[in-house]
Design an enzyme around this catalytic site. Structure first.
Site, PDB file in Angstrom:
ATOM      1  N   ASP A  87     -32.332   5.573  37.170  1.00 53.82           N
ATOM      2  CA  ASP A  87     -31.625   5.639  36.265  1.00 53.82           C
ATOM      3  C   ASP A  87     -29.555   5.139  36.433  1.00 53.82           C
ATOM      4  OD1 ASP A  87     -30.213   7.169  34.161  1.00 53.82           O
ATOM      5  OD2 ASP A  87     -30.652   8.785  34.810  1.00 53.82           O
TER       6      ASP A  87
HETATM    7  C1  NOJ Z   1     -27.702   8.493  32.313  1.00 52.01           C
HETATM    8  C2  NOJ Z   1     -29.386   9.631  32.320  1.00 52.01           C
HETATM    9  O1  NOJ Z   1     -29.458  10.335  33.136  1.00 52.01           O
HETATM   10  C3  NOJ Z   1     -30.558   8.992  31.807  1.00 52.01           C
HETATM   11  O2  NOJ Z   1     -30.639   9.938  30.845  1.00 52.01           O
HETATM   12  C4  NOJ Z   1     -30.605   7.718  30.520  1.00 52.01           C
HETATM   13  O3  NOJ Z   1     -31.252   6.930  30.062  1.00 52.01           O
HETATM   14  C5  NOJ Z   1     -29.173   6.736  30.903  1.00 52.01           C
HETATM   15  N1  NOJ Z   1     -28.064   7.016  31.566  1.00 52.01           N
HETATM   16  C6  NOJ Z   1     -28.907   5.694  30.047  1.00 52.01           C
HETATM   17  O4  NOJ Z   1     -28.189   6.322  28.700  1.00 52.01           O
END
Ligand code: NOJ
Length: 758
Positions: free
Chosen positions: A298
């Site tokens: 993430d």
């Molecule tokens: C953080 C989020 O936790 C995740 O779900 C998301 O896909 C990513 N950012 C990318 O935007």
């Protein structure tokens, strides 16, 4: 359309021809298992320098959308050097083309870039937020909404969505409950499967080559939904038993459905952040489950391991992640900065790098990007695909099917079109357009969503139902200066329908709450409206189970409409008018008070359960001020008709391994209008090598019944359905005695029976 072979002489020619006879990358298992693809992957890998390989493991955000802390860094220079594997937060055919051209025109090997984006509940046509959609219990619609999202996103240059989010969530304080399918692993697993298959075009890697499918990404692996105290990014503290029996099933279901990628969660598991957790990413995911796609972190997940206090610096964080089995670094820049050095120092093996890069390259092959890196970039298709009328119609129908009727005294709903009445529409959600999409709404244009007011105006045009309106208050502040106008408006009407809820920024990522009542002055306004003595209904637009204890006591009818997306107002009007009879059922328990959280129906028994006949008994597991039970249980929802389940039968009361039991019951529409309900089967395992939940959903069927009609439903119980991780952490069914219920929600125990597995 330019072909890759026209750009480059070396790598892609070999890749396209697939002529290399070398053995496949050592230690790498391909996703497709296709020898020709493996050879093509190998042929590219052999041409790559270590720097170029590590480049494939780097992903950067172009920041057209901001979905995390903005990182400074010159990703464009890296892109031109062939040192970026994937970009996200850039979209549209023109936007994506510009970045792809930059990569292909200047880099040495001209490896196409993979474009990702958070297409969570629609790309441009926004569907109900996933939690809302899960309340429809309609798997085929969920598959379809994912397929439509994939069609639109791919038409706009996106080849990879960071969805589905399959995190089990038991705590409504957590803002991200809106993105998942609620609290139940059985239902959550079925939903994970259809969402993956919807995005990817089925469970066959060959369908990834279809131009209207995208790679799915199962997130957030693992147990992100168990954030302590419902606070985002907080530690998850779980026993192995809870992790494997409750949180893991939807991730495994996504893997079984052929999901191409996984995303690591921010939290730790058993003392090690998921991003650096070798047990999780390699032993469980790859070795036990056999996942052969790739894993992305993430957003800055690697960098954050320094703050987690598991490593001393960024470089060590990169090494921990790479050695754990993390293939791609989302926007953190750690792999780009340090991984080559780590390999040179022997801290990470090149074999490990090759395995990761092979997995990433394979997905690019499967998507057809090596054959034509511009295959998703067709302006004409983009124009013709976005917001097609049939997509909007599907979104409207799904919206109506996601609305849960929580209360309906004196048949407040539906408001019949045949009536000759004045309805006062009061509240900040009546004319609201910008909150309807909720969070993670992709490219949805907030101003384009249909408001409740627009939906009702169109629905009741030409009827004798007249609407008058006052805003009354805003969503967030305590300002009561507009109450007087709202009360006067209510007094002029026959009935009052309030539309209230949460600002969309109050749910989703980093949007947790400690108070789950309606925010700001909204409840105070409702109390004033109640004093007018008019019949009072409430429609809620929000992202999580709220504390509706006061509303449940004082409001006649309550519809939980959630964030429904582009067609919100039409979906709401379809239900309010009775054109669609609500059929949704809750997939998260609604608490009586925030103090009950975490709250979920499939809880473990306690040694001191509260006797139902004497709930005030001392020294029992209870609160002094409220019952343990939820205000509205999992599986609950009303209809404009009534249903009854009876005549439950088991074809036998015991079975042996390899056998099965068939449970049948009759469901009847006992009311005066047609409708749909969800017949649910719950099972309790009365004793196990580890404690077993008080009940677990193990089957359901959504049934449409005409007024007065009856149907038989049947469920099969076999060994697999009863399997769980026991004391030896092996998944199997243990012989013993079980209770089974078939009913209309998780608290409905009208039809009960028992059976044994011998
Ligand atoms: C953080 C989020 O936790 C995740 O779900 C998301 O896909 C990513 N950012 C990318 O935007």
């Amino acid at each position: 359309m330019k072909r890759l072979t026209t750009f480059i002489a070396g790598a892609a020619v070999a890749a396209t021809l697939g002529g290399c006879q070398q053995p496949a990358v050592s230690g790498w298992k391909s996703f497709s298992g296709d020898k020709n693809i493996e050879r093509r992957v190998d042929s590219v890998l052999q041409l790559m320098t270590l720097e170029e390989k590590v480049g494939q493991m780097a992903q950067y955000s172009c920041n057209w959308d901001v979905t995390g802390p903005v990182m400074t860094g010159d990703y464009e220079t890296l892109l031109k050097q062939g040192l970026v594997g994937s970009l996200f937060n850039v979209y549209t055919v023109d936007g994506v083309r510009k970045m792809q051209e930059m990569a292909l025109s200047e880099s040495r090997l001209k490896i196409p870039v993979l474009f990702g984006y958070d297409v969570v509940h629609g790309y441009r046509t926004i569907f109900p937020m996933p939690l809302a959609e899960s309340c429809s219990w309609d798997l085929e619609r969920m598959r379809k909404s994912a397929a439509i999202a994939a069609d639109e996103a791919s038409a706009s240059g996106i080849a990879w969505t960071f969805a589905p989010m399959v995190d089990i969530s038991r705590d409504a304080r957590w803002g991200r409950v809106m993105e998942g399918a609620g609290e139940d692993p059985y239902l959550g697993s079925l939903i994970a499967k259809v969402r993956v298959e919807g995005f990817q075009g089925g469970n066959d890697w060959r369908s990834l080559a279809d131009v209207n499918t995208v790679l799915a990404c199962c997130k957030h692996f693992a147990a992100y939904g168990a954030a302590e105290a419902g606070r985002d990014y907080n530690t998850s503290e779980l026993s192995q038993n809870t992790l494997m029996n409750y949180y893991m099933p939807p991730y495994l279901a996504a893997k079984e459905a052929g999901v191409a990628t996984f995303m690591a969660s921010f939290n730790e598991i058993n003392g090690v952040p998921s991003t650096g957790n070798k047990w999780l990413m390699t032993d469980l995911l790859r070795k036990d489950w056999g996942f052969n796609g790739f894993v992305v972190t993430d957003y800055t997940g690697i960098n954050e391991m320094v703050a987690h206090s598991i490593v001393r610096n960024d470089k060590e964080a990169g090494e921990l992640a790479a050695n754990a089995g993390i293939d791609m670094d989302m926007t953190g820049g750690i792999y780009s900065q340090h991984l080559v050095q780590s390999v040179k120092e022997g801290k990470v093996s090149e074999e490990n790098i090759d395995r990761a890069v092979a997995s990433i390259l394979e997905m690019k092959f499967l998507l057809g990007l090596f054959d034509d890196p511009y295959r998703y970039l067709d302006n004409e298709r983009e124009k013709n695909t976005i917001m097609k009328p049939e997509f909007l119609q599907e979104a409207r129908e799904t919206s109506a099917r996601s609305i849960v009727l929580l209360k309906n005294d004196n048949n407040f709903f539906p408001i019949s079109k045949d009536k000759n009445i004045t309805v006062a529409l009061i509240g900040p959600m009546v004319k609201d357009k910008i909150n309807q999409n909720g969070e993670w709404a992709g490219r949805g244009e907030r101003e384009e969503s249909i408001s409740l007011f627009e939906g009702l105006t169109e629905k009741y045009a030409g009827t004798n139902v007249k609407f008058i309106y006052a805003e009354g208050c805003d969503l967030l502040t305590d300002d009561s200066s507009k109450f007087a106008e709202a009360i006067a408006t209510a007094r002029r009407a026959d009935i009052v329908l309030a539309a209230m809820g949460e600002d969309f920024n109050w749910s989703g990522e980093a949007a947790c709450r400690t108070d789950l009542k309606l925010p700001g002055a909204q409840q105070a306004l409702l109390k004033e409206l109640k004093k007018t003595g008019k019949p009072l209904g409430l429609i809620l637009v929000n992202g999580r189970p709220l504390d509706l204890s006061w509303e449940d006591q004082h409001v006649d009818g309550i519809l939980e409409a959630w964030y429904l997306g582009t067609m919100a107002g039409h979906g709401m009007a379809d239900v309010i008018s009775g054109d669609y009879n609500p059929s949704a059922r809750l997939t998260m328990s609604f608490p009586r008070t925030v103090g009950q959280l975490p709250l979920y129906y499939n809880q473990k028994p306690t040694g001191r359960p509260v006797p139902p006949e004497a709930p005030d008994t001392d020294y029992k597991s209870r609160y002094m001020d409220v019952p343990n039970t939820p205000l509205y249980p999992f599986g609950y929802g009303l209809s404009y008709t009534t249903f009854a389940v009876n005549s439950m039968k088991l074809d036998q009361n015991s079975f042996t391994k390899g056998g099965k039991i068939t449970v049948t019951a009759e469901v009847e529409n006992t009311g005066k209008v047609d409708g749909e309900t969800v017949v649910q089967m719950y099972i309790r395992d009365l004793a196990g090598s580890v404690t077993r939940p008080v009940k677990e959903l193990k089957g359901f069927e959504k049934v449409a019944l005409k007024a007065g009609e009856k149907k038989q439903v049947s469920f099969t119980i076999d060994e697999a359905l009863l399997a769980f991780y026991g004391i030896d952490m092996q998944k199997k069914a243990e012989p013993g005695d079980f209770t089974v219920w078939v009913g209309l929600n998780s608290a409905d125990e009208t039809n009960q029976s028992s059976f044994s597995l011998r």
